[in-house]
Each structure stands twice: as structure tokens, then as C-alpha cells.
Design an enzyme around this catalytic site. Structure first.
Site, PDB file in Angstrom:
ATOM      1  N   TYR A 296      10.250  -1.627   8.367  1.00 39.69           N
ATOM      2  CA  TYR A 296       8.947  -1.212   8.873  1.00 39.69           C
ATOM      3  C   TYR A 296       8.640   0.196   8.374  1.00 39.69           C
ATOM      4  O   TYR A 296       9.398   1.142   8.630  1.00 39.69           O
ATOM      5  CB  TYR A 296       8.934  -1.248  10.396  1.00 39.69           C
ATOM      6  CG  TYR A 296       7.551  -1.181  10.984  1.00 39.69           C
ATOM      7  CD1 TYR A 296       6.848  -2.360  11.263  1.00 39.69           C
ATOM      8  CD2 TYR A 296       6.938   0.025  11.266  1.00 39.69           C
ATOM      9  CE1 TYR A 296       5.571  -2.315  11.811  1.00 39.69           C
ATOM     10  CE2 TYR A 296       5.664   0.075  11.811  1.00 39.69           C
ATOM     11  CZ  TYR A 296       4.986  -1.095  12.079  1.00 39.69           C
ATOM     12  OH  TYR A 296       3.718  -1.042  12.613  1.00 39.69           O
ATOM     13  N   TYR A 346      -1.071  -2.999   5.543  1.00 32.24           N
ATOM     14  CA  TYR A 346      -0.546  -2.748   6.883  1.00 32.24           C
ATOM     15  C   TYR A 346      -1.002  -3.858   7.816  1.00 32.24           C
ATOM     16  O   TYR A 346      -2.121  -3.857   8.319  1.00 32.24           O
ATOM     17  CB  TYR A 346      -1.024  -1.387   7.399  1.00 32.24           C
ATOM     18  CG  TYR A 346      -0.461  -1.038   8.765  1.00 32.24           C
ATOM     19  CD1 TYR A 346       0.912  -0.948   8.949  1.00 32.24           C
ATOM     20  CD2 TYR A 346      -1.294  -0.794   9.847  1.00 32.24           C
ATOM     21  CE1 TYR A 346       1.447  -0.624  10.184  1.00 32.24           C
ATOM     22  CE2 TYR A 346      -0.771  -0.466  11.093  1.00 32.24           C
ATOM     23  CZ  TYR A 346       0.593  -0.386  11.257  1.00 32.24           C
ATOM     24  OH  TYR A 346       1.118  -0.069  12.482  1.00 32.24           O
TER      25      TYR A 346
END
Length: 392
Positions: A296, A346
Site C-alpha cells: 500500500y 489510487y
């Protein structure tokens, strides 16, 4: 520890919408595109879907997506989060639903207009939650802590002070992600190359973080289909078996979204290190057996800290690890092979799950030769989750 059933479930379909700055469509439309693509990829029919798991920050309800794709009757619906902490946990929830007999074919999705709609990096987005959503923003905003970039800048500065991390070392996270995106036609930054000079010349947004330390703002959606490993053998694509899933808050969980974690005795002690311990124990594997990682990366420092937390190098060594080329294809831990949040798009970590499956299938645009174990992580604070996917 509760016994985890290794390899009992699998991801059998993956799908994405286009990643852009302005989708021109609703988040429900984006979710439907990704979900239908994932269902088709698995060789299934929308009528087969009897479960849906969403992100707790998604604006699309499970019922709305079921209606949009033509699912006939949901016997399970759920959600996980908060936000970027959710995608791996969402897959885990889907597997739990399948193994408990509550559903047979579960779509897991995340959809957002993160550039043309809700822009999660802006302070205004967080201000909407003050008082009503337990974000605890009201205790930090008066002192100027208004946006996620400021929070992660504080972590980056603390790590630099402790370890001597340099801007040039931190830059390698962004540079590797960009090079991988340049090979990925789906990536927002596919056609935009970046050099170290470009990185260092980019403007500072929240010191020490520069423009290219920040993730993209993206309109788009990503989805996967989860079912039993037994059923997966008869479907269209090679399955990615879910060897293990884990979630963690760490021993001192705080309320709110992220800012309260700064009040811990050590703000760099993130839940990801506890999640890693549980994940590896459940999988019967260790970091040396992981072939590729989708970490992440809402910011470069977020990924860098996880390199240590998941055991790929020792404490304080992540900067040297990155600078030594270990994040590249052929390095010790190839990372974010689609370009990640920094350069692909994203989607709150759901696109990381999709790329993790591609690596197991051998179909990534930056394929790691012989990849048999793929790590996928979701946001480290305030809670986190992760997956280990393996080849059948």
C-alpha cells in the site's frame, strides 16, 4: 490462534475500469464495469453472484451494485475498512462468507471518483467527518494537521531523523513505481517517465514529502471474484489461492482515522508489523518465500515502512534496501509491479489485489519470473490487513 484454512478459497476473476482523472460516469457505473469484467474473466454469469463485499467508504451500496450487474439474489453482503485498510480484509470477509456457507460467488469491489468527485487528500474531505464519523479530526485540525499528507510527512521526518534516510533513497520508491507504470498501459502515468532529477525538482507539499511522494487522485474501480478452491479448478482462469489473510490494529488501537496514532509511544510502530506476524503464521510461510509484493503506497514513506514491517530487511535498513535496487524486477523484493498508487492509480488498494492475482497468473506487464507467492497489503494505520496469494 483461530485456525485458518489455507488455500480453501481462491480469487478466480479480476476486473477494472479505466483509471483516469475524469471518468464522466457515476461510481455505480464504474463499479459495474469492474465487477462485470471480473465475472466475465472468471467465466461466470452475473446471475451466479450471491455475495458482495464493499469498502466502508464506498458510495455504492451492495444492493445498488447487485441491481446494476443483474445479480438475482444476494445471500451475503458486507463491508470492511476503514478506507484503504479494507481491501485485503474485504477479500478475507468474502472468503469467510464462502467457507461459512453464506455465499458461493462473492464480488469484492472498490469504486470512486477520486479526482472528479471526493478527493480524499484534501482537508475539506476530512472536515466533513468532524464530530459525526469518529474521525477525531477536531482534536488535530486546530493545530494545523488537516490532511493525510501532513500525517505521513511527520512519519517520514521521524524516520529520517532516526535512520538517516535521504531524499535520494526515498525517491527510489517513486522511481521504481513509475518505471513499472511505464510498462503498464492501464496506468495513469504510463506515458510519463520520471528521473531522479525530476523527483528532486518537484515541489514540496509537506516537508519532507514532495509531489512525487504522493499517490495519484483517480477515478476508477477494481473488483475480484472469490469462490471455493474446489470450484475454481473448473473455471476459466488459473486461480490465485488465498493462502492466508490477516488483519491487525496493533496492541494499542486508537479511535479515529489516522491522526490519533501519532499519540502512540512510538508513532512508527504501525499495525503492519503485527499483521505480518499473523499473516506469516497462518500461511506457514516467511518473508524469504515471498516472490513479489504489492505494498500500500498512498505515500512513498508508507511503502518504505512496510518493507521493514513485513521482514524484507532489518529495522532502519529500508532506505538502503530501496537504493540497492531490491524493489526492481530481479531484486530481492519486486514491488508494486503495476505502478501502484503512486503511478498506476489510487483505488484504495483494490488495484493492488488485482495486480497480485496477475503475478500469480503470470500475466503482469512487469511479470516476476516464476512468481508463486504474492503479498498484498492494505493501509497500515489506523488498522491494516494483508493477503498472501499462491499459485494452485
Amino acid at each position: 490462534m483461530t485456525r485458518w484454512r489455507r488455500d480453501a478459497c481462491a480469487i478466480v476473476g479480476i476486473g477494472e475500469s479505466e483509471y483516469s482523472k475524469d471518468s464522466g460516469t457515476s461510481v455505480t457505473g464504474l463499479a459495474a464495469r469492474a465487477a462485470l469484467a471480473a465475472i466475465q474473466d472468471a467465466g461466470l454469469d452475473p446471475a451466479d453472484v450471491d455475495g458482495i463485499v464493499r469498502n466502508d467508504m464506498d458510495l455504492v451500496s451492495c444492493a445498488a451494485l447487485a441491481d446494476a450487474i443483474g445479480a438475482r439474489n444476494l445471500t451475503y453482503f458486507g463491508e470492511a475498512g476503514p478506507g484503504g485498510s479494507g481491501p485485503a480484509a474485504m477479500v478475507a470477509q468474502a472468503a469467510a462468507a464462502v467457507l461459512s456457507g453464506q455465499a458461493n460467488t462473492v464480488v469484492v469491489f472498490r469504486s470512486l471518483n477520486g479526482r472528479s468527485g471526493n478527493r480524499f487528500g484534501l482537508s475539506a474531505e476530512l472536515e466533513r467527518s468532524v464530530g459525526g464519523a469518529e474521525a477525531m479530526t477536531e482534536f488535530f485540525a486546530p493545530y494545523g494537521l488537516l490532511a493525510p499528507g501532513q500525517f505521513f510527512a511527520l512519519l517520514a521526518r521521524e524516520y529520517m531523523v532516526r535512520t538517516g534516510l535521504t531524499a535520494e533513497q526515498l525517491a527510489q520508491v517513486a522511481l521504481v513505481a513509475r518505471r513499472h507504470a511505464n510498462n503498464n498501459p492501464r496506468a495513469q502515468m504510463h506515458s510519463r517517465t520520471m528521473t531522479l532529477e525530476d523527483y528532486l525538482a518537484s515541489r514540496t507539499l509537506s516537508s519532507p514529502l514532495r509531489l512525487f511522494d504522493y499517490c495519484l487522485e483517480t477515478d476508477g474501480a477494481a473488483a475480484v471474484v472469490v469462490t471455493t478452491a474446489e470450484r475454481a479448478r473448473d473455471l476459466l482462469r488459473p486461480p490465485a489461492l488465498i493462502r492466508a489473510a490477516a488483519m491487525a490494529t496493533g496492541p494499542q488501537p486508537q479511535p479515529g482515522m489516522m491522526y490519533p496514532t501519532l499519540m502512540r509511544p512510538d508513532p512508527l510502530c504501525l499495525p503492519s508489523r503485527y499483521c505480518a506476524e499473523t499473516l506469516y503464521k497462518r500461511a506457514g510461510l516467511g518473508p524469504s518465500e515471498v516472490d513479489v509484493a504489492q505494498l500500500y503506497d498512498c505515500f512513498t514513506i508508507t511503502a518504505l515502512l512496510q518493507i521493514e514491517d513485513y521482514g524484507f530487511c532489518g529495522p532502519g535498513e529500508a532506505g538502503e534496501f530501496a537504493a540497492g535496487g531490491e524493489l526492481e524486477i530481479g531484486g530481492a523484493m519486486p514491488f508494486n509491479t503495476s505502478g501502484g498508487h503512486l503511478s498506476e492509480g489510487y483505488i484504495h488498494g483494490m488495484n493492488h489485489v488485482v495486480e497480485g492475482v496477475r503475478q500469480i497468473r503470470g500475466t503482469s506487464t512487469n511479470q516476476v519470473p516464476g512468481a508463486a507467492v504474492s503479498l498484498v497489503t492494505s493501509a497500515p494505520p489506523p488498522a491494516t490487513s494483508a493477503l498472501l496469494l499462491v499459485a494452485a
